[in-house]
Design a protein around this motif. Structure first.
Motif, short mmCIF file in Angstrom:
data_model
loop_
_atom_site.label_atom_id
_atom_site.label_comp_id
_atom_site.label_asym_id
_atom_site.label_seq_id
_atom_site.Cartn_x
_atom_site.Cartn_y
_atom_site.Cartn_z
N GLY A 134 0.79 -1.65 -0.12
CA GLY A 134 -0.39 -0.05 -0.16
C GLY A 134 0.78 1.51 0.21
N GLY A 274 -1.37 4.89 1.33
CA GLY A 274 -0.88 3.55 1.78
C GLY A 274 -0.65 3.26 2.59
N SER A 277 -2.65 1.67 4.10
CA SER A 277 -3.95 0.33 3.92
C SER A 277 -2.97 -1.20 4.18
CB SER A 277 -4.38 0.59 2.41
OG SER A 277 -3.16 0.01 1.63
N ALA A 282 -6.25 -2.60 1.95
CA ALA A 282 -7.03 -1.72 1.28
C ALA A 282 -8.12 -1.84 0.74
CB ALA A 282 -6.10 -2.37 0.02
N THR A 326 -4.86 1.48 -4.21
CA THR A 326 -5.64 0.52 -3.38
C THR A 326 -5.93 -0.22 -4.44
OG1 THR A 326 -7.21 2.21 -3.14
CG2 THR A 326 -5.66 2.27 -1.85
N SER A 329 -3.00 -2.16 -5.80
CA SER A 329 -2.42 -3.20 -3.99
C SER A 329 -2.99 -3.84 -4.39
CB SER A 329 -2.58 -2.14 -3.13
OG SER A 329 -1.96 -2.86 -1.94
#
Length: 403
Positions: A134, A274, A277, A282, A326, A329
């Motif tokens: 993330g 990020g 997350s 995420a 996200t 990710s």
């Protein structure tokens, strides 16, 4: 320093240089057509500018899956360098264009060989520990966003100082520099011998196989909806600023500021969201960001001053920082090792499709609903996407809870 951190730093800088170079031409494209390529009719200039702008996305949408397939076969770094050096040559050739057709064909060619940013995302994702994914995706996004913010500003300054054609040469030089830095410093652990013994799938078969992974069709659709909703109102925002400002004094400054303030907050929030997350997952960040983007788009239809619009555009950028990183990710998390490049290339095609469809549909819908209506439509679209994504992702995750 771990190899993944070195790759991240280098490709952060590479993304900045690439996006800055690619967006330098945006402020003066129509002026280039008029003053250097000989077009005089404003309607004709508008048509050509639209075609030339969209041409890059059309061919990029078509060819990204092919480059993703070759990336899994020959390595991500090779595709990164192919794109970077290729685009640098094409950009320099644009400076030698003598008519609009030349520029259109070169923009189409640029879309064919483009893919530096998706290749960078794929390479970094393949070399990064999943528990840091993330933060890494957010940081990489902020580099490209910073370049996209400063590119038009730098391009406008250079155009005033040196004219239009030298900007293409400078842009080509920036792309070349980003490619050379990546060539020297980026490394990946890619076993080409093992990859050569894998069964080679066609692009269509590879797409079908990836779409059997329940989360991937949802994530690609989310990418399309995000770009569609965000870019729908974008071409008309300068006219909206003019309406709110009420005078031509400093109009260009305010229009540019409104366009860049979202990118500024996006650049700041991407690494932070990020990193968050990585701690809480995420999917929650994606859903909250979709909801937040929806709630900050809606008031933009009802503002009464440029200052109010700036506030809501800044807040919108804060939530935008949690959208595409996200998604990237989650794509990496759900994609089998060895197929990351292909998955990211399909996501890049979905993004290009949204980049194409958003402004076109936005322009068409504005005839009936106005720019204010476009903000409402985009807000409703993101709100519905949030509800659908919440149900779709959780129903497909099943018993495999996100850590």
């Amino acid at each position: 320093m771990p190899r993944w951190k070195i790759n991240l730093i280098v490709l952060f800088c590479g993304n900045f240089l690439v996006m800055a170079g690619m967006t330098m031409i945006i402020p003066f494209l129509s002026l280039y057509l008029k003053q250097d390529l000989g077009l005089t009719d404003e309607h004709e200039i508008g048509i050509w500018a639209g075609l030339i702008f969209a041409a890059n996305f059309v061919t990029s949408f078509l060819f990204q899956p092919l480059w993703g397939k070759l990336s899994d076969r020959y390595g991500r770094k090779m595709m990164l360098l192919r794109s970077g050096f290729g685009m640098s040559v094409v950009m320099i050739l644009m400076g030698f264009a003598t008519n609009a057709w030349h520029l259109l064909l070169l923009r189409m060619l640029n879309g064919v060989i483009s893919g530096f940013v998706p290749a960078a995302v794929s390479l970094v994702s393949a070399t990064t520990p999943k528990k840091r994914m993330g933060f890494v995706m957010g940081t990489l996004q902020s580099g490209g966003t910073a370049g996209a913010i400063l590119g038009p500003f730098i391009g406008g300054l250079l155009a005033d100082s040196f004219g239009f054609r030298p900007i293409f040469y400078i842009t080509g030089a920036l792309l070349f520099l980003a490619s050379v830095i990546s060539w020297w410093l980026v490394q990946e652990n890619f076993d080409r011998e093992a990859a050569s013994h894998q069964v080679q799938e066609s692009v269509i078969h590879g797409f079908r196989e990836l779409m059997k992974i329940p989360q991937l069709p949802v994530l690609l659709t989310i990418t399309f909806f995000i770009q569609f909703a965000m870019l729908g109102p974008m071409p008309l925002i300068p006219l909206y600023v003019e309406k709110l400002h009420g005078t031509t004094a400093n109009l260009a400054f305010f229009a540019g500021f409104v366009g860049s303030v979202t990118g500024m907050s996006n650049m700041i929030s991407s690494p932070l969201l990020g990193k968050l997350s990585d701690r809480i997952g995420a999917t929650p960040i994606l859903l909250v960001s979709l909801l937040g983007a929806s709630l900050t788009l809606l008031p933009q239809a009802f503002v009464s001053s440029v200052g109010q619009l700036l506030v809501w555009r800044f807040l919108l950028g804060c939530f935008m920082g949690g959208l595409l990183p996200t998604v990237n990710s989650l794509i990496r998390r759900h994609t089998p090792d060895g197929k990351e490049s292909r998955a990211f290339s399909f996501n890049s095609s979905a993004l290009s499709l949204g980049n194409m469809a958003g402004p076109v549909m936005g322009g068409a819908l504005s005839t009936f609903f106005g720019i204010e209506g476009l903000f409402v439509i985009s807000a409703v679209m993101l709100f519905l996407t949030c509800i659908w994504a919440s149900q779709a992702l959780h129903s497909r995750i099943g018993k495999t809870a996100e850590k």
